[in-house]
Design an enzyme around this catalytic site. Structure first.
Site, PDB file in Angstrom:
ATOM      1  N   SER A 130       6.816 -16.120  20.446  1.00  0.00           N
ATOM      2  CA  SER A 130       6.753 -16.046  21.908  1.00  0.00           C
ATOM      3  C   SER A 130       7.394 -17.269  22.551  1.00  0.00           C
ATOM      4  CB  SER A 130       5.303 -15.950  22.386  1.00  0.00           C
ATOM      5  OG  SER A 130       5.292 -15.913  23.801  1.00  0.00           O
ATOM      6  N   GLY A 131       7.952 -17.013  23.711  1.00  0.00           N
ATOM      7  CA  GLY A 131       8.520 -18.114  24.482  1.00  0.00           C
ATOM      8  C   GLY A 131       9.888 -17.766  25.049  1.00  0.00           C
ATOM      9  N   HIS A 187      -1.357 -10.892  22.806  1.00  0.00           N
ATOM     10  CA  HIS A 187      -0.746 -11.937  23.652  1.00  0.00           C
ATOM     11  C   HIS A 187       0.041 -11.261  24.778  1.00  0.00           C
ATOM     12  CE1 HIS A 187       2.933 -14.083  24.804  1.00  0.00           C
ATOM     13  NE2 HIS A 187       2.271 -15.225  24.640  1.00  0.00           N
TER      14      HIS A 187
HETATM   15  C1  6PG Z   1       7.246 -13.432  24.654  1.00  0.00           C
HETATM   16  C2  6PG Z   1       7.432 -12.155  25.409  1.00  0.00           C
HETATM   17  C3  6PG Z   1       8.509 -11.328  24.784  1.00  0.00           C
HETATM   18  C4  6PG Z   1       9.059 -10.290  25.716  1.00  0.00           C
HETATM   19  C5  6PG Z   1       8.067  -9.320  26.243  1.00  0.00           C
HETATM   20  C6  6PG Z   1       8.583  -8.555  27.422  1.00  0.00           C
HETATM   21  O1  6PG Z   1       6.129 -13.662  24.265  1.00  0.00           O
HETATM   22  O2  6PG Z   1       8.211 -14.182  24.512  1.00  0.00           O
HETATM   23  O3  6PG Z   1       6.253 -11.440  25.421  1.00  0.00           O
HETATM   24  O4  6PG Z   1       8.019 -10.845  23.580  1.00  0.00           O
HETATM   25  O5  6PG Z   1       9.657 -10.934  26.786  1.00  0.00           O
HETATM   26  O6  6PG Z   1       7.801  -8.449  25.182  1.00  0.00           O
HETATM   27  O7  6PG Z   1       7.905  -7.373  27.427  1.00  0.00           O
HETATM   28  P1  6PG Z   1       8.182  -6.214  28.439  1.00  0.00           P
HETATM   29  O8  6PG Z   1       9.657  -5.918  28.404  1.00  0.00           O
HETATM   30  O9  6PG Z   1       7.356  -5.084  27.911  1.00  0.00           O
HETATM   31  O10 6PG Z   1       7.736  -6.722  29.786  1.00  0.00           O
END
Ligand code: 6PG
Length: 471
Positions: A130-131, A187
Protein backbone atom coordinates in the site's frame (compact mmCIF):
# COMPACT_ATOMS: atom_id res chain seq x y z
CA UNK A 1 23.94 -11.35 -18.77
CA UNK A 2 26.78 -12.52 -16.48
CA UNK A 3 25.65 -10.64 -13.49
CA UNK A 4 23.12 -12.18 -11.09
CA UNK A 5 20.50 -10.07 -9.42
CA UNK A 6 19.18 -10.26 -5.84
CA UNK A 7 15.55 -9.54 -6.67
CA UNK A 8 13.25 -9.90 -9.68
CA UNK A 9 10.09 -8.02 -10.43
CA UNK A 10 7.48 -8.90 -13.03
CA UNK A 11 5.16 -6.11 -14.19
CA UNK A 12 6.84 -2.78 -14.86
CA UNK A 13 3.81 -0.52 -14.65
CA UNK A 14 4.15 2.56 -12.43
CA UNK A 15 3.97 0.55 -9.20
CA UNK A 16 6.40 -2.11 -10.41
CA UNK A 17 8.91 0.38 -11.77
CA UNK A 18 8.84 2.42 -8.60
CA UNK A 19 9.13 -0.61 -6.35
CA UNK A 20 12.15 -2.02 -8.19
CA UNK A 21 13.92 1.36 -8.13
CA UNK A 22 13.28 1.49 -4.40
CA UNK A 23 14.87 -1.98 -4.03
CA UNK A 24 17.91 -0.79 -5.99
CA UNK A 25 18.16 2.41 -3.96
CA UNK A 26 18.46 0.26 -0.87
CA UNK A 27 21.59 -1.50 -2.06
CA UNK A 28 20.14 -4.63 -3.68
CA UNK A 29 20.55 -5.47 -7.34
CA UNK A 30 17.25 -5.88 -9.12
CA UNK A 31 16.00 -7.14 -12.44
CA UNK A 32 12.65 -6.28 -13.99
CA UNK A 33 10.59 -8.18 -16.51
CA UNK A 34 7.71 -7.08 -18.70
CA UNK A 35 6.33 -8.22 -22.04
CA UNK A 36 6.24 -4.61 -23.15
CA UNK A 37 9.69 -3.58 -24.50
CA UNK A 38 8.89 0.09 -23.90
CA UNK A 39 8.40 -0.51 -20.19
CA UNK A 40 11.62 -2.50 -20.08
CA UNK A 41 13.47 0.33 -21.80
CA UNK A 42 11.91 2.96 -19.52
CA UNK A 43 13.20 1.15 -16.44
CA UNK A 44 16.70 0.71 -17.86
CA UNK A 45 16.85 4.44 -18.60
CA UNK A 46 15.45 5.48 -15.24
CA UNK A 47 17.68 3.02 -13.37
CA UNK A 48 20.77 4.50 -15.00
CA UNK A 49 23.14 1.67 -14.07
CA UNK A 50 22.40 -1.79 -15.43
CA UNK A 51 24.66 -3.48 -12.88
CA UNK A 52 22.29 -2.25 -10.21
CA UNK A 53 18.91 -2.30 -11.94
CA UNK A 54 18.18 -3.82 -15.30
CA UNK A 55 15.23 -5.25 -17.19
CA UNK A 56 14.50 -7.83 -19.86
CA UNK A 57 11.54 -8.91 -21.98
CA UNK A 58 12.28 -12.66 -22.14
CA UNK A 59 11.20 -14.71 -19.17
CA UNK A 60 13.99 -17.25 -19.59
CA UNK A 61 16.71 -14.58 -19.55
CA UNK A 62 15.00 -13.01 -16.54
CA UNK A 63 14.93 -16.26 -14.56
CA UNK A 64 18.51 -17.14 -15.54
CA UNK A 65 19.89 -13.86 -14.26
CA UNK A 66 18.46 -14.13 -10.73
CA UNK A 67 20.54 -15.43 -7.85
CA UNK A 68 19.40 -18.62 -6.13
CA UNK A 69 16.93 -19.08 -4.56
CA UNK A 70 15.15 -16.71 -6.91
CA UNK A 71 13.14 -13.99 -5.23
CA UNK A 72 10.50 -12.79 -7.66
CA UNK A 73 7.68 -10.40 -6.99
CA UNK A 74 4.74 -9.92 -9.35
CA UNK A 75 3.08 -6.52 -9.48
CA UNK A 76 0.43 -7.19 -12.09
CA UNK A 77 -3.35 -6.66 -12.11
CA UNK A 78 -5.29 -9.04 -9.86
CA UNK A 79 -7.20 -11.88 -11.50
CA UNK A 80 -6.33 -14.05 -14.50
CA UNK A 81 -3.11 -12.16 -15.27
CA UNK A 82 -1.54 -13.49 -12.07
CA UNK A 83 -2.21 -17.09 -13.14
CA UNK A 84 -0.86 -16.39 -16.63
CA UNK A 85 2.36 -14.90 -15.21
CA UNK A 86 2.77 -17.84 -12.81
CA UNK A 87 2.42 -20.32 -15.70
CA UNK A 88 4.92 -18.40 -17.80
CA UNK A 89 7.48 -18.37 -14.97
CA UNK A 90 7.05 -21.94 -13.77
CA UNK A 91 9.15 -23.76 -16.42
CA UNK A 92 12.08 -21.50 -15.48
CA UNK A 93 11.90 -21.87 -11.70
CA UNK A 94 13.63 -24.33 -9.36
CA UNK A 95 12.48 -25.88 -6.12
CA UNK A 96 13.01 -23.47 -3.25
CA UNK A 97 12.45 -20.34 -5.34
CA UNK A 98 10.24 -17.64 -3.89
CA UNK A 99 7.34 -16.09 -5.76
CA UNK A 100 5.42 -13.16 -4.31
CA UNK A 101 2.13 -11.69 -5.47
CA UNK A 102 2.24 -7.99 -4.56
CA UNK A 103 -1.12 -7.13 -6.10
CA UNK A 104 -4.61 -6.88 -4.64
CA UNK A 105 -5.49 -10.52 -5.31
CA UNK A 106 -8.63 -11.99 -3.83
CA UNK A 107 -7.57 -14.03 -0.81
CA UNK A 108 -9.05 -17.35 -1.89
CA UNK A 109 -7.11 -17.08 -5.17
CA UNK A 110 -3.94 -16.74 -3.09
CA UNK A 111 -4.82 -19.87 -1.09
CA UNK A 112 -5.36 -21.79 -4.32
CA UNK A 113 -2.08 -20.57 -5.83
CA UNK A 114 -0.10 -21.27 -2.67
CA UNK A 115 -1.32 -24.89 -2.57
CA UNK A 116 -0.65 -25.35 -6.30
CA UNK A 117 2.88 -23.94 -6.10
CA UNK A 118 3.74 -25.73 -2.84
CA UNK A 119 3.30 -29.03 -4.72
CA UNK A 120 6.01 -27.85 -7.10
CA UNK A 121 8.33 -26.82 -4.27
CA UNK A 122 7.88 -23.08 -4.86
CA UNK A 123 7.38 -20.81 -1.84
CA UNK A 124 4.49 -18.59 -2.82
CA UNK A 125 3.00 -15.80 -0.80
CA UNK A 126 0.74 -12.82 -1.17
CA UNK A 127 1.98 -9.46 0.09
CA UNK A 128 -0.32 -6.46 0.09
CA UNK A 129 1.56 -3.32 -0.91
CA UNK A 130 0.00 0.00 0.00
CA UNK A 131 0.98 3.56 -0.62
CA UNK A 132 0.31 4.07 -4.31
CA UNK A 133 3.03 4.99 -6.79
CA UNK A 134 4.84 7.33 -4.43
CA UNK A 135 4.76 4.79 -1.62
CA UNK A 136 6.23 2.12 -3.89
CA UNK A 137 9.10 4.48 -4.72
CA UNK A 138 9.79 5.98 -1.31
CA UNK A 139 8.54 3.36 1.12
CA UNK A 140 5.25 1.46 1.12
CA UNK A 141 3.57 -0.43 3.90
CA UNK A 142 3.94 -4.13 3.05
CA UNK A 143 1.59 -6.85 4.32
CA UNK A 144 3.06 -10.31 3.65
CA UNK A 145 1.50 -13.62 4.65
CA UNK A 146 1.84 -17.24 3.52
CA UNK A 147 5.09 -19.18 3.37
CA UNK A 148 7.15 -18.18 6.42
CA UNK A 149 10.34 -19.66 4.98
CA UNK A 150 9.70 -17.75 1.77
CA UNK A 151 9.20 -14.53 3.66
CA UNK A 152 12.41 -15.04 5.66
CA UNK A 153 14.38 -15.00 2.39
CA UNK A 154 13.02 -11.61 1.30
CA UNK A 155 12.67 -10.09 4.77
CA UNK A 156 15.91 -8.03 4.53
CA UNK A 157 14.81 -6.58 1.19
CA UNK A 158 11.26 -5.82 2.36
CA UNK A 159 12.46 -4.27 5.61
CA UNK A 160 14.86 -2.04 3.69
CA UNK A 161 12.30 -0.79 1.15
CA UNK A 162 9.32 -0.40 3.49
CA UNK A 163 8.26 2.92 4.99
CA UNK A 164 9.65 3.58 8.46
CA UNK A 165 7.70 4.77 11.47
CA UNK A 166 10.09 6.10 14.11
CA UNK A 167 12.75 3.87 12.57
CA UNK A 168 10.62 0.71 12.54
CA UNK A 169 9.90 -0.79 9.10
CA UNK A 170 6.22 -0.94 8.16
CA UNK A 171 6.32 -4.60 7.21
CA UNK A 172 5.80 -7.76 9.24
CA UNK A 173 4.99 -11.37 8.56
CA UNK A 174 1.25 -11.44 9.27
CA UNK A 175 0.27 -15.11 9.16
CA UNK A 176 -0.13 -18.23 7.05
CA UNK A 177 -1.95 -18.71 3.75
CA UNK A 178 -3.63 -15.61 2.36
CA UNK A 179 -3.25 -13.53 5.55
CA UNK A 180 -1.33 -10.81 3.67
CA UNK A 181 -3.91 -10.35 0.93
CA UNK A 182 -6.75 -10.55 3.44
CA UNK A 183 -5.27 -7.82 5.62
CA UNK A 184 -4.68 -5.65 2.54
CA UNK A 185 -8.29 -6.21 1.45
CA UNK A 186 -9.59 -4.96 4.80
CA UNK A 187 -7.08 -2.09 4.66
CA UNK A 188 -8.78 -1.09 1.42
CA UNK A 189 -12.25 -1.49 2.96
CA UNK A 190 -11.20 0.94 5.69
CA UNK A 191 -9.73 3.17 2.97
CA UNK A 192 -13.14 3.25 1.26
CA UNK A 193 -14.82 4.13 4.57
CA UNK A 194 -12.40 6.95 5.39
CA UNK A 195 -12.61 8.37 1.86
CA UNK A 196 -16.41 8.40 2.07
CA UNK A 197 -16.24 10.26 5.39
CA UNK A 198 -13.80 12.76 3.90
CA UNK A 199 -16.20 13.50 1.04
CA UNK A 200 -19.21 13.93 3.37
CA UNK A 201 -17.34 16.40 5.49
CA UNK A 202 -16.48 18.37 2.35
CA UNK A 203 -20.14 18.36 1.33
CA UNK A 204 -21.50 19.64 4.61
CA UNK A 205 -18.80 22.31 5.00
CA UNK A 206 -19.53 23.56 1.52
CA UNK A 207 -23.31 23.43 1.69
CA UNK A 208 -23.98 24.56 5.25
CA UNK A 209 -20.94 26.76 5.81
CA UNK A 210 -20.37 28.02 2.29
CA UNK A 211 -16.64 27.34 2.64
CA UNK A 212 -14.62 28.19 -0.45
CA UNK A 213 -12.04 25.74 -1.79
CA UNK A 214 -9.38 27.91 -0.23
CA UNK A 215 -11.11 27.71 3.16
CA UNK A 216 -11.53 23.97 2.73
CA UNK A 217 -7.82 23.70 1.95
CA UNK A 218 -6.98 25.53 5.18
CA UNK A 219 -9.53 23.61 7.24
CA UNK A 220 -8.19 20.20 6.19
CA UNK A 221 -4.64 21.47 6.60
CA UNK A 222 -5.40 22.57 10.13
CA UNK A 223 -7.05 19.23 10.90
CA UNK A 224 -4.01 17.47 9.54
CA UNK A 225 -1.95 19.21 12.19
CA UNK A 226 -4.18 17.75 14.92
CA UNK A 227 -5.67 14.44 15.99
CA UNK A 228 -7.10 13.81 12.50
CA UNK A 229 -3.59 13.80 11.04
CA UNK A 230 -3.63 11.25 8.24
CA UNK A 231 -2.54 10.77 4.65
CA UNK A 232 -6.11 11.11 3.34
CA UNK A 233 -6.76 14.38 5.20
CA UNK A 234 -3.38 15.69 4.06
CA UNK A 235 -3.95 14.98 0.35
CA UNK A 236 -7.51 16.33 0.61
CA UNK A 237 -6.12 19.64 1.81
CA UNK A 238 -3.81 19.70 -1.22
CA UNK A 239 -6.58 18.72 -3.62
CA UNK A 240 -8.56 21.87 -2.70
CA UNK A 241 -5.56 24.04 -3.59
CA UNK A 242 -5.02 22.53 -7.04
CA UNK A 243 -5.78 24.74 -10.04
CA UNK A 244 -7.15 23.31 -13.27
CA UNK A 245 -4.54 23.45 -16.03
CA UNK A 246 -7.30 23.21 -18.65
CA UNK A 247 -9.08 26.33 -17.40
CA UNK A 248 -9.13 28.93 -14.66
CA UNK A 249 -11.25 27.06 -12.16
CA UNK A 250 -10.16 24.98 -9.19
CA UNK A 251 -9.63 21.45 -10.42
CA UNK A 252 -11.92 19.84 -7.81
CA UNK A 253 -14.93 21.66 -9.27
CA UNK A 254 -14.29 20.21 -12.73
CA UNK A 255 -14.14 16.57 -11.67
CA UNK A 256 -17.11 14.33 -12.46
CA UNK A 257 -18.86 13.15 -9.27
CA UNK A 258 -18.85 9.45 -10.21
CA UNK A 259 -16.46 7.32 -8.15
CA UNK A 260 -14.96 4.21 -9.68
CA UNK A 261 -13.79 1.08 -7.87
CA UNK A 262 -11.69 -1.96 -8.56
CA UNK A 263 -13.46 -4.21 -6.06
CA UNK A 264 -11.43 -4.51 -2.87
CA UNK A 265 -13.94 -2.47 -0.80
CA UNK A 266 -16.79 -4.58 -2.12
CA UNK A 267 -14.88 -7.78 -1.28
CA UNK A 268 -14.38 -6.51 2.27
CA UNK A 269 -18.12 -5.93 2.65
CA UNK A 270 -19.07 -9.22 1.03
CA UNK A 271 -16.68 -11.18 3.20
CA UNK A 272 -17.79 -9.35 6.34
CA UNK A 273 -21.33 -10.51 5.52
CA UNK A 274 -20.05 -14.08 5.12
CA UNK A 275 -18.34 -13.87 8.50
CA UNK A 276 -21.35 -12.22 10.16
CA UNK A 277 -19.35 -9.18 11.22
CA UNK A 278 -21.04 -5.79 10.79
CA UNK A 279 -19.01 -3.16 8.90
CA UNK A 280 -21.73 -0.66 7.91
CA UNK A 281 -19.31 2.27 7.52
CA UNK A 282 -17.52 0.26 4.82
CA UNK A 283 -20.74 -1.12 3.27
CA UNK A 284 -22.16 2.35 2.78
CA UNK A 285 -18.92 3.59 1.25
CA UNK A 286 -19.28 0.92 -1.44
CA UNK A 287 -22.97 1.78 -1.93
CA UNK A 288 -22.19 5.47 -2.25
CA UNK A 289 -19.73 4.77 -5.08
CA UNK A 290 -22.53 2.79 -6.71
CA UNK A 291 -25.07 5.60 -6.21
CA UNK A 292 -22.55 8.10 -7.52
CA UNK A 293 -22.26 6.09 -10.74
CA UNK A 294 -26.01 6.52 -11.38
CA UNK A 295 -25.51 10.12 -12.44
CA UNK A 296 -28.20 10.20 -15.13
CA UNK A 297 -30.87 8.73 -12.84
CA UNK A 298 -29.78 11.03 -10.02
CA UNK A 299 -30.17 14.02 -12.28
CA UNK A 300 -33.72 13.02 -13.24
CA UNK A 301 -34.66 12.21 -9.65
CA UNK A 302 -33.29 15.57 -8.52
CA UNK A 303 -35.78 17.32 -10.77
CA UNK A 304 -38.72 15.27 -9.41
CA UNK A 305 -38.41 16.04 -5.71
CA UNK A 306 -38.18 19.17 -3.61
CA UNK A 307 -35.25 19.46 -1.27
CA UNK A 308 -35.24 21.37 1.99
CA UNK A 309 -33.55 24.73 1.87
CA UNK A 310 -30.19 24.28 3.58
CA UNK A 311 -29.86 26.27 6.79
CA UNK A 312 -26.53 28.05 7.11
CA UNK A 313 -24.43 27.44 10.17
CA UNK A 314 -21.80 29.65 11.72
CA UNK A 315 -18.50 28.63 10.05
CA UNK A 316 -16.50 28.23 13.25
CA UNK A 317 -19.21 26.18 14.91
CA UNK A 318 -19.65 24.03 11.80
CA UNK A 319 -15.91 23.37 11.47
CA UNK A 320 -15.69 22.40 15.12
CA UNK A 321 -18.74 20.13 14.94
CA UNK A 322 -17.50 18.52 11.75
CA UNK A 323 -14.02 17.88 13.11
CA UNK A 324 -15.50 16.01 16.07
CA UNK A 325 -17.98 14.01 13.98
CA UNK A 326 -15.19 13.17 11.53
CA UNK A 327 -12.89 12.01 14.33
CA UNK A 328 -15.65 9.91 15.89
CA UNK A 329 -16.43 8.26 12.54
CA UNK A 330 -12.73 7.66 11.78
CA UNK A 331 -12.45 5.70 15.04
CA UNK A 332 -15.63 3.72 14.41
CA UNK A 333 -14.55 2.86 10.85
CA UNK A 334 -11.17 1.51 12.00
CA UNK A 335 -13.00 -0.35 14.80
CA UNK A 336 -15.19 -2.16 12.28
CA UNK A 337 -12.34 -3.14 9.95
CA UNK A 338 -10.21 -4.41 12.83
CA UNK A 339 -13.17 -6.32 14.24
CA UNK A 340 -13.48 -8.05 10.87
CA UNK A 341 -9.76 -8.91 10.93
CA UNK A 342 -10.02 -10.40 14.42
CA UNK A 343 -12.91 -12.59 13.36
CA UNK A 344 -11.35 -13.60 10.03
CA UNK A 345 -8.21 -14.57 11.93
CA UNK A 346 -10.20 -17.18 13.86
CA UNK A 347 -12.25 -18.30 10.86
CA UNK A 348 -9.33 -18.76 8.47
CA UNK A 349 -6.62 -19.66 11.01
CA UNK A 350 -4.48 -16.59 10.24
CA UNK A 351 -3.47 -16.05 13.87
CA UNK A 352 -3.29 -12.29 13.23
CA UNK A 353 -1.72 -9.90 15.68
CA UNK A 354 -3.91 -6.80 15.40
CA UNK A 355 -1.39 -4.57 17.20
CA UNK A 356 1.26 -5.59 14.66
CA UNK A 357 -1.10 -4.77 11.79
CA UNK A 358 -1.95 -1.34 13.22
CA UNK A 359 1.79 -0.81 13.66
CA UNK A 360 2.67 -1.45 10.02
CA UNK A 361 -0.18 0.85 8.96
CA UNK A 362 1.34 3.81 10.84
CA UNK A 363 3.39 4.88 7.81
CA UNK A 364 3.54 4.22 4.10
CA UNK A 365 -0.03 3.09 3.47
CA UNK A 366 -3.09 4.99 2.32
CA UNK A 367 -4.86 4.72 5.71
CA UNK A 368 -1.85 5.86 7.75
CA UNK A 369 -3.02 8.16 10.52
CA UNK A 370 -1.95 9.49 13.88
CA UNK A 371 -4.79 7.50 15.40
CA UNK A 372 -3.02 4.24 14.49
CA UNK A 373 -0.39 4.84 17.16
CA UNK A 374 -3.21 4.87 19.76
CA UNK A 375 -4.85 1.86 18.12
CA UNK A 376 -1.54 -0.04 18.28
CA UNK A 377 -1.26 0.70 22.00
CA UNK A 378 -4.87 -0.39 22.63
CA UNK A 379 -4.25 -3.81 21.04
CA UNK A 380 -0.83 -4.16 22.70
CA UNK A 381 -2.50 -3.58 26.06
CA UNK A 382 -5.15 -6.20 25.31
CA UNK A 383 -4.14 -8.66 22.58
CA UNK A 384 -7.58 -10.30 22.50
CA UNK A 385 -9.59 -7.09 22.43
CA UNK A 386 -12.64 -7.94 20.29
CA UNK A 387 -13.45 -4.37 19.31
CA UNK A 388 -11.62 -1.07 19.62
CA UNK A 389 -14.75 0.46 21.18
CA UNK A 390 -14.20 -1.80 24.19
CA UNK A 391 -10.71 -0.45 24.83
CA UNK A 392 -10.56 1.70 27.99
CA UNK A 393 -8.14 4.03 26.16
CA UNK A 394 -10.76 4.87 23.53
CA UNK A 395 -13.76 5.58 25.75
CA UNK A 396 -12.96 9.24 26.34
CA UNK A 397 -12.06 9.82 22.66
CA UNK A 398 -15.42 8.42 21.57
CA UNK A 399 -17.41 9.95 24.41
CA UNK A 400 -15.95 13.36 23.64
CA UNK A 401 -16.94 13.30 19.98
CA UNK A 402 -20.15 11.29 19.68
CA UNK A 403 -22.53 14.14 20.53
CA UNK A 404 -21.10 16.16 17.63
CA UNK A 405 -21.80 13.21 15.33
CA UNK A 406 -25.40 13.18 16.59
CA UNK A 407 -25.80 16.89 15.99
CA UNK A 408 -24.26 16.77 12.52
CA UNK A 409 -26.25 13.70 11.40
CA UNK A 410 -29.49 15.36 12.60
CA UNK A 411 -28.54 18.55 10.78
CA UNK A 412 -27.79 16.58 7.60
CA UNK A 413 -31.11 14.73 7.79
CA UNK A 414 -33.13 17.92 8.31
CA UNK A 415 -31.35 19.73 5.52
CA UNK A 416 -31.19 16.96 2.94
CA UNK A 417 -27.41 16.55 3.00
CA UNK A 418 -26.52 12.86 2.79
CA UNK A 419 -24.03 11.92 5.51
CA UNK A 420 -24.32 8.13 5.35
CA UNK A 421 -20.79 7.28 6.50
CA UNK A 422 -21.09 9.41 9.61
CA UNK A 423 -24.65 8.28 10.26
CA UNK A 424 -23.81 4.59 9.76
CA UNK A 425 -20.89 5.00 12.14
CA UNK A 426 -23.22 6.58 14.69
CA UNK A 427 -25.91 3.94 14.25
CA UNK A 428 -23.33 1.18 14.55
CA UNK A 429 -22.05 2.79 17.73
CA UNK A 430 -25.54 3.19 19.20
CA UNK A 431 -26.43 -0.42 18.39
CA UNK A 432 -23.10 -1.92 19.47
CA UNK A 433 -23.32 -0.11 22.81
CA UNK A 434 -26.95 -1.17 23.53
CA UNK A 435 -27.52 -4.00 25.97
CA UNK A 436 -31.03 -4.42 24.67
CA UNK A 437 -31.98 -4.12 21.01
CA UNK A 438 -35.49 -4.58 19.60
CA UNK A 439 -34.49 -7.72 17.72
CA UNK A 440 -36.57 -9.79 20.15
CA UNK A 441 -39.45 -8.68 17.93
CA UNK A 442 -37.73 -10.10 14.86
CA UNK A 443 -37.34 -13.42 16.64
CA UNK A 444 -41.04 -13.34 17.54
CA UNK A 445 -42.00 -12.63 13.93
CA UNK A 446 -39.73 -15.41 12.63
CA UNK A 447 -41.32 -17.83 15.05
CA UNK A 448 -44.83 -16.54 14.22
CA UNK A 449 -44.64 -17.03 10.47
CA UNK A 450 -42.10 -19.79 10.16
CA UNK A 451 -41.84 -21.63 13.49
CA UNK A 452 -38.15 -20.66 13.53
CA UNK A 453 -38.09 -20.77 17.36
CA UNK A 454 -36.57 -18.27 19.80
CA UNK A 455 -34.51 -18.20 22.97
CA UNK A 456 -35.73 -16.64 26.22
CA UNK A 457 -34.18 -14.23 28.66
CA UNK A 458 -35.32 -16.12 31.75
CA UNK A 459 -34.45 -19.74 30.93
CA UNK A 460 -32.21 -21.90 28.75
CA UNK A 461 -33.47 -23.71 25.69
CA UNK A 462 -35.21 -23.17 22.40
CA UNK A 463 -38.90 -22.29 22.34
CA UNK A 464 -41.75 -22.17 19.88
CA UNK A 465 -45.16 -20.62 20.42
CA UNK A 466 -48.42 -21.42 18.64
CA UNK A 467 -49.16 -17.72 18.06
CA UNK A 468 -52.88 -17.00 18.03
CA UNK A 469 -54.23 -14.63 15.41
CA UNK A 470 -56.60 -12.21 17.15
CA UNK A 471 -58.58 -10.01 14.79
C1 6PG B 1 -3.17 1.28 -1.70
C2 6PG B 1 -4.45 1.39 -2.48
C3 6PG B 1 -4.31 0.73 -3.81
C4 6PG B 1 -5.34 1.18 -4.80
C5 6PG B 1 -6.75 0.96 -4.38
C6 6PG B 1 -7.72 1.75 -5.22
O1 6PG B 1 -3.26 0.80 -0.60
O2 6PG B 1 -2.14 1.72 -2.20
O3 6PG B 1 -5.48 0.81 -1.77
O4 6PG B 1 -4.26 -0.64 -3.59
O5 6PG B 1 -5.16 2.53 -5.04
O6 6PG B 1 -6.98 -0.41 -4.54
O7 6PG B 1 -8.90 1.06 -5.17
P1 6PG B 1 -10.17 1.46 -5.98
O8 6PG B 1 -9.77 1.64 -7.42
O9 6PG B 1 -11.10 0.31 -5.77
O10 6PG B 1 -10.66 2.75 -5.36
Amino acid sequence: MEHTYDFGLVGLGVMGRNFILNVADNGFTALGNDLDPQKVQALIEEGGNTERVNAVVEVSAFAKALSSPRKIMMLVPAGKVVDIVIESLLPHLDKGDILIDGGNSFFTDTDRREAYLAEKGIHFFGAGVSGGAEGARKGPSIMPGGSKAGYAAVQPIFEAVAAKFEGEPCVAYLGPKSAGNYVKMVHNGIEYGLMQLTSEVYDVLKKAGNLSNNELHHTYKQWNAGRLQSFLVEITSEIFAEKDNLGNADLIDQIQDKAKQKGTGKWTSQNAMDLGIPVPSIDIAVSMREISALKDERTIADSLYDRPEIAQMDKEKLIDLTEKAFYFSYIVTYAQGLHQLADASREYGYNLNIAEIAKIWRAGCIIRAKLLADITKAFEADTVLPNLLLSPSFISKVQGSVSAARELVAFGALNGIPLPGISNSLTYFDAYTSTRLPLNLIQAQRDYFGSHTYERLDREGVFHTEWKLKN
